[in-house]
Design an enzyme around this catalytic site. Structure first.
Site, PDB file in Angstrom:
ATOM      1  N   GLU A 199       0.976  -1.232   0.002  1.00 41.06           N
ATOM      2  CA  GLU A 199       0.005   0.095  -0.064  1.00 41.06           C
ATOM      3  C   GLU A 199       0.830   1.293   0.166  1.00 41.06           C
ATOM      4  O   GLU A 199       0.891   2.216   0.736  1.00 41.06           O
ATOM      5  CB  GLU A 199      -1.007   0.037   1.169  1.00 41.06           C
ATOM      6  N   GLU A 255      -5.377  -8.073  -1.062  1.00 47.20           N
ATOM      7  CA  GLU A 255      -6.343  -7.928  -0.257  1.00 47.20           C
ATOM      8  C   GLU A 255      -7.869  -7.568  -0.322  1.00 47.20           C
ATOM      9  O   GLU A 255      -7.900  -6.559  -1.058  1.00 47.20           O
ATOM     10  CB  GLU A 255      -5.541  -6.868   0.888  1.00 47.20           C
TER      11      GLU A 255
HETATM   12  C1  BGP Z   1      -4.481  -3.083   5.038  1.00 51.15           C
HETATM   13  C2  BGP Z   1      -3.059  -3.661   5.267  1.00 51.15           C
HETATM   14  C3  BGP Z   1      -2.901  -4.744   5.973  1.00 51.15           C
HETATM   15  C4  BGP Z   1      -4.351  -5.185   6.946  1.00 51.15           C
HETATM   16  C5  BGP Z   1      -5.625  -4.685   6.243  1.00 51.15           C
HETATM   17  C6  BGP Z   1      -6.804  -4.457   7.148  1.00 51.15           C
HETATM   18  O1  BGP Z   1      -4.423  -1.813   4.911  1.00 51.15           O
HETATM   19  O2  BGP Z   1      -2.114  -3.912   4.182  1.00 51.15           O
HETATM   20  O3  BGP Z   1      -1.862  -4.870   6.440  1.00 51.15           O
HETATM   21  O4  BGP Z   1      -4.143  -5.211   8.403  1.00 51.15           O
HETATM   22  O5  BGP Z   1      -5.484  -3.519   5.691  1.00 51.15           O
HETATM   23  O6  BGP Z   1      -6.859  -3.661   8.194  1.00 51.15           O
HETATM   24  P1  BGP Z   1      -6.835  -3.815   9.571  1.00 51.15           P
HETATM   25  O7  BGP Z   1      -5.778  -4.801   9.849  1.00 51.15           O
HETATM   26  O8  BGP Z   1      -6.746  -2.325  10.197  1.00 51.15           O
HETATM   27  O9  BGP Z   1      -8.204  -4.169   9.780  1.00 51.15           O
END
Ligand code: BGP
Length: 477
Positions: free
Chosen positions: A181, A375
């Protein structure tokens, strides 16, 4: 059949959110390991004093330090991924396992050996690897000494790290991503860039300088990867911030366009190899003068990404009308305005499967490069029933609707989509809150937000559902 043969179904995690094994086998401390869990975590992200305190005298519970102990349990976890039929597994290498302090004379052999063994285990089970070189962490020493990516010193250090891992893992890793990201450096500078911003007046300059340094390093890594691993592909990654104009007022439409430039500017550089005109104008307007070197332009040009990877969780609406602006929604660290047509998750993220089709079209039209959804998923509270079962139908519904949207994008829009790795395929700690209770997985891990639990793994209902999806190449949803 809509999904091509060889479509890469799988799942995604990141080292600092699952491995644990803090300071084990020569590992150094990394930036993710100085953040607490719970609601305070988000505040710490943006509070330089809290960060300084955690850097100097860390006290309390730091969820990343144990995480789900994947470092010791990876063989069993990979067996479960293989049982679901994963074709690919996305994970990251923790830089501080390889160079504990970032500048060590020699890489840490024990750290390298861990990833040898992890990657061998995947390959043995027929699972390809998609590896993120830098996912929301860096050796803490680099933050202390250089303020992370604010300094150009990091470029050669990152290149050295890349050279070591590309050389070591070239037989095993077919897909790489440089920075997780990459646009998030502008939202969460510590995670995205190892930056602590003490002086608010310097914020913009530091962040864009850090972006530039990281962009040069990312392009240099792409070049290196092409030289060292000619059979591998290396991509850029962006956190999609999909938005709609709240109304058809031309001002709202234009505001949406401006937002797209904000989240896509880094990917524009990574995909095309040069800074777009709009961002140069922005730098001029804001009087941001980047420190650059004469070779930077050539490096950017020669290191363009092979594919565009992205995360997609939600969408938001955008407006310039103050009557609507107040109606905020939270999001994956960047919020927008509530969209009355969408439902939200327990964490206030707006669920929008069609937005995924929209995003795939937007990115494909803009870059004309293969896309990879690395993701996607629903962070939700799960209930373990008395018989041990976990009936996460809400997660299945979320994923089913998103896969349908993906399918339409491939089948009807002709998008070149390589694969799909839902986030947190095994429960892990949340990046934004450090919670365990914000669960994404097909596999449950017995651990709570305070760090208690046996770490026992169990299959959720979604585990069996996803197995069937993969088996049928996305036909049985
Ligand atoms: C993205 C990241 C991840 C992950 C995901 C979910 O932004 O790349 O590392 O964690 O989001 O977010 P969160 O864990 O805050 O729910």
């Amino acid at each position: 059949m809509s999904f091509p043969e060889g479509f890469l179904w799988g799942g995604a995690v990141a080292a600092n959110q699952c491995e644990g094994a803090y300071l084990t086998d020569g590992k150094g401390c990394c930036t993710a390991e100085i953040l607490h869990g719970g609601k305070g975590r988000l505040t710490e992200f943006f509070d330089p004093q809290a960060l300084r305190k955690n850097i100097e005298t860390p006290e309390g519970y730091f969820p990343s330090r144990e995480a789900i102990d994947f470092y010791r349990r990876y063989k069993d976890d990979i067996a479960l991924f293989a049982e679901m039929g994963f074709k690919v597994f996305r994970t990251s290498i923790n830089w501080s396992r390889i160079f504990p302090n970032g500048e060590d004379a020699q890489p840490n052999e024990a750290g390298l050996a861990f990833y040898d063994s992890l990657f061998d285990e995947c390959r043995k089970r027929g699972i390809e690897l998609l590896v993120t070189v830098s996912h929301y962490e860096m050796p803490l020493e680099l933050t202390k000494k250089y303020n992370g990516w604010a300094s150009r010193e990091l470029i050669p250090l990152f290149e050295r790290y890349c050279r070591v891992i590309f050389t070591r893992y070239r037989e095993n890793v077919k897909y790489w991503i440089t920075f997780n990201e990459a646009n998030m450096i502008l939202n969460i500078p510590l995670f995205g860039g190892g930056l602590v911003i003490d002086d608010p007046a310097q914020k913009q300059r530091l962040m864009y300088q850090a972006c530039h340094n990281q962009l040069v390093a990312s392009a240099a890594a792409v070049k290196l990867c092409h030289e060292i691993c000619p059979d591998a592909k290396i991509g850029a990654m962006v956190a999609a911030f999909t938005t709609y104009p709240y109304s058809c007022r031309p001002e709202d439409v234009l505001a949406k366009n401006e937002i797209d430039k904000q989240w896509l500017f880094i990917t524009d550089v990574q995909a095309r190899g040069y800074y777009p005109a709009y961002i140069k104008r922005f730098f001029e307007r804001e009087n941001i003068r980047l420190e650059t070197e004469k070779d930077d332009e050539a490096v950017l040009r020669e290191g363009t990404a092979d594919f565009i990877a992205f995360s997609y969780y939600l969408s938001a609406a955008i407006s310039t009308d103050p009557a609507h602006v107040a109606n905020k929604t939270s999001g994956n660290l960047f919020g927008g305005i509530q969209n009355p047509y969408l439902k939200t998750s327990d964490w206030g993220w707006q669920i929008d499967p069609l937005g995924l089709r929209y995003t795939l079209n937007l990115l494909y039209d803009r870059y004309q490069k293969p896309l990879f959804i690395v993701e996607n998923g629903l962070g939700a509270k799960d209930v373990v029933e008395a018989d041990g079962s976990i009936n996460d139908d809400y997660r299945i519904d979320y994923l089913r609707d998103h896969i349908k949207a993906m399918k339409a994008a491939v089948e009807e829009d002709g998008i070149d989509l390589i694969g799909y790795t839902p986030w947190g395929c095994i429960d892990l700690i949340s990046a934004s809150t450090g919670e365990m209770s914000k669960r994404y997985g097909f596999i449950h891990v017995d651990k709570d937000d305070e760090g208690n639990g046996t770490l026992t793994r169990s299959r959720k209902k979604s585990f069996y559902w996803y197995k069937c999806v993969i088996e049928s190449n996305g036909e049985k949803l």
